[in-house]
Design a protein around this motif. Structure first.
Motif, mmCIF file in Angstrom:
data_model
loop_
_atom_site.group_PDB
_atom_site.id
_atom_site.type_symbol
_atom_site.label_atom_id
_atom_site.label_comp_id
_atom_site.label_asym_id
_atom_site.label_seq_id
_atom_site.Cartn_x
_atom_site.Cartn_y
_atom_site.Cartn_z
ATOM 1 N N LEU A 18 18.613 17.180 11.297
ATOM 2 C CA LEU A 18 17.558 17.545 10.724
ATOM 3 C C LEU A 18 16.692 18.447 11.755
ATOM 4 C CD1 LEU A 18 15.901 17.748 8.139
ATOM 5 C CD2 LEU A 18 14.796 15.305 8.989
ATOM 6 N N PHE A 19 16.452 19.767 11.381
ATOM 7 C CA PHE A 19 15.578 20.509 12.280
ATOM 8 C C PHE A 19 14.287 21.162 11.424
ATOM 9 C CE2 PHE A 19 19.917 20.968 13.768
ATOM 10 C CZ PHE A 19 19.558 20.912 15.246
ATOM 11 N N GLU A 20 13.219 21.246 12.294
ATOM 12 C CA GLU A 20 12.040 21.930 11.650
ATOM 13 C C GLU A 20 12.177 23.456 12.378
ATOM 14 O OE1 GLU A 20 7.300 21.440 11.414
ATOM 15 O OE2 GLU A 20 8.439 20.279 13.024
ATOM 16 N N PHE A 21 12.048 24.508 11.563
ATOM 17 C CA PHE A 21 11.982 25.603 11.919
ATOM 18 C C PHE A 21 10.573 26.120 11.546
ATOM 19 C CE2 PHE A 21 16.599 26.804 10.828
ATOM 20 C CZ PHE A 21 17.217 25.853 11.914
ATOM 21 N N ILE A 22 9.794 26.506 12.458
ATOM 22 C CA ILE A 22 8.428 27.121 12.424
ATOM 23 C C ILE A 22 8.758 28.597 12.229
ATOM 24 C CG2 ILE A 22 5.965 27.774 13.274
ATOM 25 C CD1 ILE A 22 6.698 24.707 12.322
ATOM 26 N N VAL A 23 8.716 29.462 11.073
ATOM 27 C CA VAL A 23 8.943 30.737 11.008
ATOM 28 C C VAL A 23 7.782 31.433 10.718
ATOM 29 C CG1 VAL A 23 10.276 32.223 9.471
ATOM 30 C CG2 VAL A 23 11.341 30.112 9.723
ATOM 31 N N SER A 24 7.569 32.552 11.389
ATOM 32 C CA SER A 24 6.870 33.525 11.166
ATOM 33 C C SER A 24 6.591 34.663 10.083
ATOM 34 C CB SER A 24 6.325 34.454 12.424
ATOM 35 O OG SER A 24 5.995 33.603 13.697
ATOM 36 N N GLY A 25 6.460 34.202 8.872
ATOM 37 C CA GLY A 25 6.401 35.040 7.819
ATOM 38 C C GLY A 25 7.967 35.506 7.144
ATOM 39 N N ASN A 26 8.108 36.387 6.463
ATOM 40 C CA ASN A 26 9.451 36.959 5.654
ATOM 41 C C ASN A 26 10.184 35.678 5.235
ATOM 42 O OD1 ASN A 26 11.380 38.474 5.065
ATOM 43 N ND2 ASN A 26 12.417 38.628 7.089
ATOM 44 N N CYS A 27 9.685 34.804 4.469
ATOM 45 C CA CYS A 27 10.294 33.635 3.933
ATOM 46 C C CYS A 27 10.712 33.938 2.430
ATOM 47 C CB CYS A 27 9.418 32.244 3.922
ATOM 48 S SG CYS A 27 10.344 31.032 3.474
ATOM 49 N N PRO A 28 12.022 34.357 2.107
ATOM 50 C CA PRO A 28 12.406 34.480 0.974
ATOM 51 C C PRO A 28 12.040 33.466 -0.370
ATOM 52 C CG PRO A 28 14.344 34.068 2.229
ATOM 53 C CD PRO A 28 13.024 34.286 2.982
ATOM 54 N N ALA A 29 12.458 32.179 0.237
ATOM 55 C CA ALA A 29 12.282 31.209 -0.714
ATOM 56 C C ALA A 29 10.711 30.953 -1.093
ATOM 57 C CB ALA A 29 12.580 29.715 -0.036
ATOM 58 N N TYR A 30 10.006 31.138 -0.023
ATOM 59 C CA TYR A 30 8.470 30.807 -0.378
ATOM 60 C C TYR A 30 7.784 32.049 -1.329
ATOM 61 C CZ TYR A 30 3.438 29.993 -0.002
ATOM 62 O OH TYR A 30 2.233 29.532 -0.348
ATOM 63 N N ARG A 31 8.530 33.330 -1.080
ATOM 64 C CA ARG A 31 8.202 34.474 -1.639
ATOM 65 C C ARG A 31 8.476 33.861 -3.439
ATOM 66 N NH1 ARG A 31 4.396 37.479 -3.686
ATOM 67 N NH2 ARG A 31 5.065 39.571 -4.029
ATOM 68 N N LEU A 32 9.643 33.567 -3.504
ATOM 69 C CA LEU A 32 10.111 33.379 -4.949
ATOM 70 C C LEU A 32 9.169 32.408 -5.466
ATOM 71 C CD1 LEU A 32 14.003 32.910 -4.494
ATOM 72 C CD2 LEU A 32 12.734 34.544 -6.138
ATOM 73 N N ALA A 33 8.809 31.396 -4.755
ATOM 74 C CA ALA A 33 7.936 30.397 -5.216
ATOM 75 C C ALA A 33 6.411 31.425 -5.967
ATOM 76 C CB ALA A 33 7.496 29.355 -4.411
ATOM 77 N N GLU A 34 6.026 32.014 -4.927
ATOM 78 C CA GLU A 34 4.800 32.922 -5.171
ATOM 79 C C GLU A 34 5.029 33.655 -6.428
ATOM 80 O OE1 GLU A 34 2.439 33.978 -1.158
ATOM 81 O OE2 GLU A 34 4.411 34.977 -1.349
ATOM 82 N N LEU A 35 6.096 34.106 -6.596
ATOM 83 C CA LEU A 35 6.351 35.020 -7.865
ATOM 84 C C LEU A 35 6.632 34.217 -9.126
ATOM 85 C CD1 LEU A 35 8.510 37.673 -6.111
ATOM 86 C CD2 LEU A 35 6.309 38.038 -6.834
ATOM 87 N N GLY A 36 6.773 33.107 -9.037
ATOM 88 C CA GLY A 36 7.084 32.201 -10.097
ATOM 89 C C GLY A 36 8.426 31.819 -10.334
ATOM 90 N N ALA A 37 9.365 31.682 -9.393
ATOM 91 C CA ALA A 37 10.746 31.280 -9.388
ATOM 92 C C ALA A 37 10.628 30.184 -8.416
ATOM 93 C CB ALA A 37 11.768 32.539 -9.287
#
Length: 242
Positions: free
Chosen positions: A90-109
């Protein structure tokens, strides 16, 4: 506008489920699965300040050291190994932006599955009745042109969704900063190996605390983790499915 609390699990009614694929190795969950010929499954995602995201991934089918080494080649990702399995971790990735999954959630999917398998990424998300599926999907594909929509299905009910509002209940957020520090230090020093590479007193000395204080923090943290896992395993999938 970010994901709202209104997009909750208690919503009823038909939803549209979309399935998207991508083969761009620029996304760590795709690139790692291609490089190591393994499975990378997103368990949780938590927004962080300054446009960063903490993404918790189960990686199955590759040695953790190789995963860490490969992820470290991404300039926008910081990696931490939280738990090790026989053939993954189990890993934790700290990602600087460009997250498609989070963008989908922002858009409502609302994403419920995010995975990379042998170089092929896959996201399955559900769009609640209040949102317009063509508008949501079209906006996402305009911003992420390397993704392809391969399926769209209508469902009578929705499943538990991977949303930032529910992700705030993450296992790490349940721990105090001190509990996290104690567990991470103990894990790094080999306290959880068998046989142990060090004693509780060794870890306490490293942290500059007493053995009793170390035991208190470890017990409290382990109890929170067990309560989280056994109380929410069906929702979080933080542990490997058997």
């Amino acid at each position: 506008m970010g994901p709202s609390e209104d997009q909750s699990d208690n919503q009823t009614g038909p939803v549209v489920e979309i399935e998207l694929t991508v083969q761009n190795p620029a996304y760590p969950f795709v690139g790692v699965s291609e490089e190591e010929q393994c499975r990378v499954e997103l368990a949780k995602i938590i927004p962080r300040p300054e446009g960063k995201y903490a993404e918790f991934f189960n990686v199955l089918g590759a040695p953790p050291a190789r995963i860490t080494s490969h992820v470290d080649t991404y300039d926008t990702v910081e990696t931490s190994l939280l738990s090790e399995y026989d053939d993954g971790g189990l890993f934790e990735f700290i990602v600087s932006g460009n997250c498609p999954a989070y963008r989908l959630a922002e858009l409502g999917a609302l994403p419920k599955t995010v995975e990379g398998v042998d170089g092929r990424g896959r996201i399955v998300a559900e769009i609640p009745p209040r949102n317009d599926p063509p508008a949501v999907t079209g906006q996402f594909l305009e911003e992420y042109s390397d993704f392809e929509l391969i399926a769209k299905r209508t469902k009578d009910t929705h499943t538990s969704m991977l949303t930032p509002s529910t992700l705030q209940q993450s296992i790490l957020n349940d721990l105090t900063n001190r509990q996290q520090e104690v567990l991470q230090t103990a894990f790094g020093m080999g306290y959880y190996e068998w046989p142990r590479d060090c004693t509780g007193q060794d870890v306490a000395d490293e942290l500059g605390i007493t053995s009793a204080t170390f035991s208190e923090h470890v017990f409290a943290a382990e109890r929170k983790i067990l309560a989280f896992l056994f109380g929410n395993a069906a929702k979080t999938h933080l542990t490997r499915e058997t």
